[in-house]
Design an enzyme around this catalytic site. Structure first.
Site, mmCIF file in Angstrom:
data_model
loop_
_atom_site.group_PDB
_atom_site.id
_atom_site.type_symbol
_atom_site.label_atom_id
_atom_site.label_comp_id
_atom_site.label_asym_id
_atom_site.label_seq_id
_atom_site.Cartn_x
_atom_site.Cartn_y
_atom_site.Cartn_z
ATOM 1 N N GLU A 221 41.049 26.165 22.435
ATOM 2 C CA GLU A 221 41.101 27.170 23.495
ATOM 3 C C GLU A 221 40.238 26.629 24.623
ATOM 4 O O GLU A 221 39.017 26.596 24.501
ATOM 5 C CB GLU A 221 40.608 28.516 22.973
ATOM 6 C CG GLU A 221 40.893 29.666 23.916
ATOM 7 C CD GLU A 221 39.819 29.801 24.974
ATOM 8 O OE1 GLU A 221 40.038 29.292 26.100
ATOM 9 O OE2 GLU A 221 38.776 30.383 24.677
ATOM 10 N N CYS A 255 36.479 32.180 29.977
ATOM 11 C CA CYS A 255 37.580 31.218 30.018
ATOM 12 C C CYS A 255 38.810 31.799 30.690
ATOM 13 O O CYS A 255 39.618 31.069 31.260
ATOM 14 C CB CYS A 255 37.912 30.731 28.607
ATOM 15 S SG CYS A 255 38.382 32.061 27.470
#
Length: 478
Positions: A221, A255
């Protein structure tokens, strides 16, 4: 000896191999975890977080210098507990064998949901609880055990997590590894049954390269530059408010945070005014405001200031959203007010790397065709955020851009929906978890066949072939 290795504050590379091998042996000896044990591990994780939420929130605040307790409670505590409980509620159904149609009478065939083994999890500093136990919700649901390597940038939280995990879990179920970047690199090279990494794309490349030495499958990720598209029929005020809601949450150190905005050239002044109004309403002060989070470290703070300076030097218009009478940024507090970077260009560093802070580059367009052309000319983002009200345009944007997720008329909403997969594509990552998607990610779908008593389906492979060939040719001819 194994427990001593797990509990020490800094393991050696040899310790890591010893811990992993011991855990692998224990996993094999114990056999597959049943639904009750999986639920128990998931609910113990939920209790660990909920029963110690205040200590965990204070530890995170200390690591950041200042972090909003509410933001910690929402993102690291409540959301993570919900995720673990969701998996506990559904795991008994997820793990049932999937019966498939048998090709011949008397045969049986199904897909067995088999645990992979021992999973490595490397979690980052920005949400140290959520991004540790979020992957673990899938890992435990799938019947695996795990080794966790938290970030060295949140030492107080890591120390507390290690202490709490030792009180709620046997080290053969969940082991915590401490250490700096060198230990992290060694961790990436261990022969896990699967490895999960959350962090930057640059580090993700090193992690994948290290894992490849042992053919360890990875879930990455990685974030990237998630665009906000404001179409020419969108309400700029709404787009501004919903974008800045996330850009100010954790000071944009997420993120999934909006990384840049694509805006009609005619909408710049409206964006500036709407953004200033939003900040006045939400953050009338920043430097002494308990709701506004600091940048994690001096190094990260300096990097963000350098992005602003570089953009300014290359011609961008910098709009500070700092409250009147307050500095745009303050080094002792490491608090940076949100900034709009108008007319950002690709030669600016702020458009070449993930921002990971409260700075929003804004690029303008005059022709709508520029939107997808620009996004598709760059690495695929973890998420894309589209503001516009025409269904056909929404559909066209969804079909002609590729991203880990797409949210229409909002930002980051998908991340808290447990039934949706969470993950990237291309440079923003590979693999997804959350809910059943995490269960599947950390499970081996093993094909199982029980042959019929007469073995009919395999007789076609047995010599002599002459008669079989003639029958096959007849079948193929129709």
């Amino acid at each position: 000896m194994f427990k001593e290795c797990v509990m020490t504050s800094q393991q050696t590379v040899n310790d890591l191999h010893a811990i992993l091998q011991t855990m692998k042996n224990a996993h094999l000896a114990a056999g597959p975890a049943d639904a009750k044990l999986r639920q128990d591990r998931l609910l113990r994780g939920a209790r660990l977080i909920s029963e110690n939420h205040q200590r965990l929130s204070l530890a995170m605040a200390a690591d950041f210098g200042h972090r909003s307790l509410y933001q910690s409670m929402v993102a690291d505590i409540a959301t993570t507990v919900k995720m673990l409980k969701h998996s506990a509620e559904h795991v008994a159904d997820w793990m049932k064998p999937e019966i498939v149609a048998s090709p011949e009478p008397g045969m049986q065939a199904w897909i067995q949901q088999q645990p992979l083994g021992v999973i490595g999890v490397i979690s980052p500093w920005n949400f140290p609880v959520n991004l540790s136990f979020g992957p673990l919700s899938g890992v435990f649901a799938a019947g695996n055990t795990a080794m966790l390597k938290p970030s060295e940038l949140t030492p107080r939280t890591t120390e507390l997590l290690a202490e709490l995990i030792a009180g709620y879990f046997d080290p053969l179920e969940l082991a915590v590894v401490w250490g700096d970047a060198d230990i992290g690199a060694a961790f990436s090279g261990l022969p896990f049954d699967h490895l999960v990494f959350t962090g930057s794309t640059a580090v993700g490349r090193h992690v994948m390269r290290a894992a490849a030495e042992n053919l360890v499958p990875v879930t990455l990720e990685l974030g990237g530059k998630s665009p906000v598209v404001v179409d020419d029929d969108a309400d700029i005020r709404i787009a501004s408010e919903r974008t800045l809601t996330i850009k100010t949450f954790n000071a944009g150190q997420i993120c999934l945070s909006p990384d840049y905005m694509l805006l009609p050239a005619s909408g710049v002044e409206s964006l500036v005014q709407a953004s200033k109004h939003f900040m006045q309403q939400s953050f009338p002060t920043i430097q002494d405001n308990p709701d506004y989070t600091s940048i994690i470290s001096s190094r990260h703070y300096a990097r963000l200031i350098s992005l602003l300076d570089d953009a300014s030097n290359k011609g961008a218009q910098i709009i500070s959203l700092a409250p009147v009478g307050e500095p745009d940024y303050d080094e002792p507090s490491r608090k940076i007010a949100p900034h709009l970077v108008i007319n950002a260009t690709d030669d600016m560093a702020i458009m070449q790397e993930e921002v990971f802070g409260p700075l929003l580059p804004v690029r303008t367009y005059t022709d709508r065709s520029e939107i997808t052309a620009y996004i598709n000319a760059h690495p695929r983002p973890l998420a894309a955020y589209y503001f516009g009200n025409q269904p056909e345009r929404q559909s066209a944007f969804a079909n002609h851009t590729t991203s880990g997720a797409l949210v229409i008329n909002d930002v980051m909403t998908h991340a808290s929906i447990d039934s949706l997969p969470f993950g990237g594509v291309g440079a923003s990552g590979m693999g997804a978890y959350h809910g059943i998607h995490g269960f599947r990610r950390f499970t081996h779908a093993k094909a199982v066949v029980v042959q019929s008593e007469d073995g009919a389906s395999n007789l076609r492979l047995r010599a002599p072939y002459a008669d079989k060939l003639a029958r096959l040719e007849t079948v193929l001819k129709g």
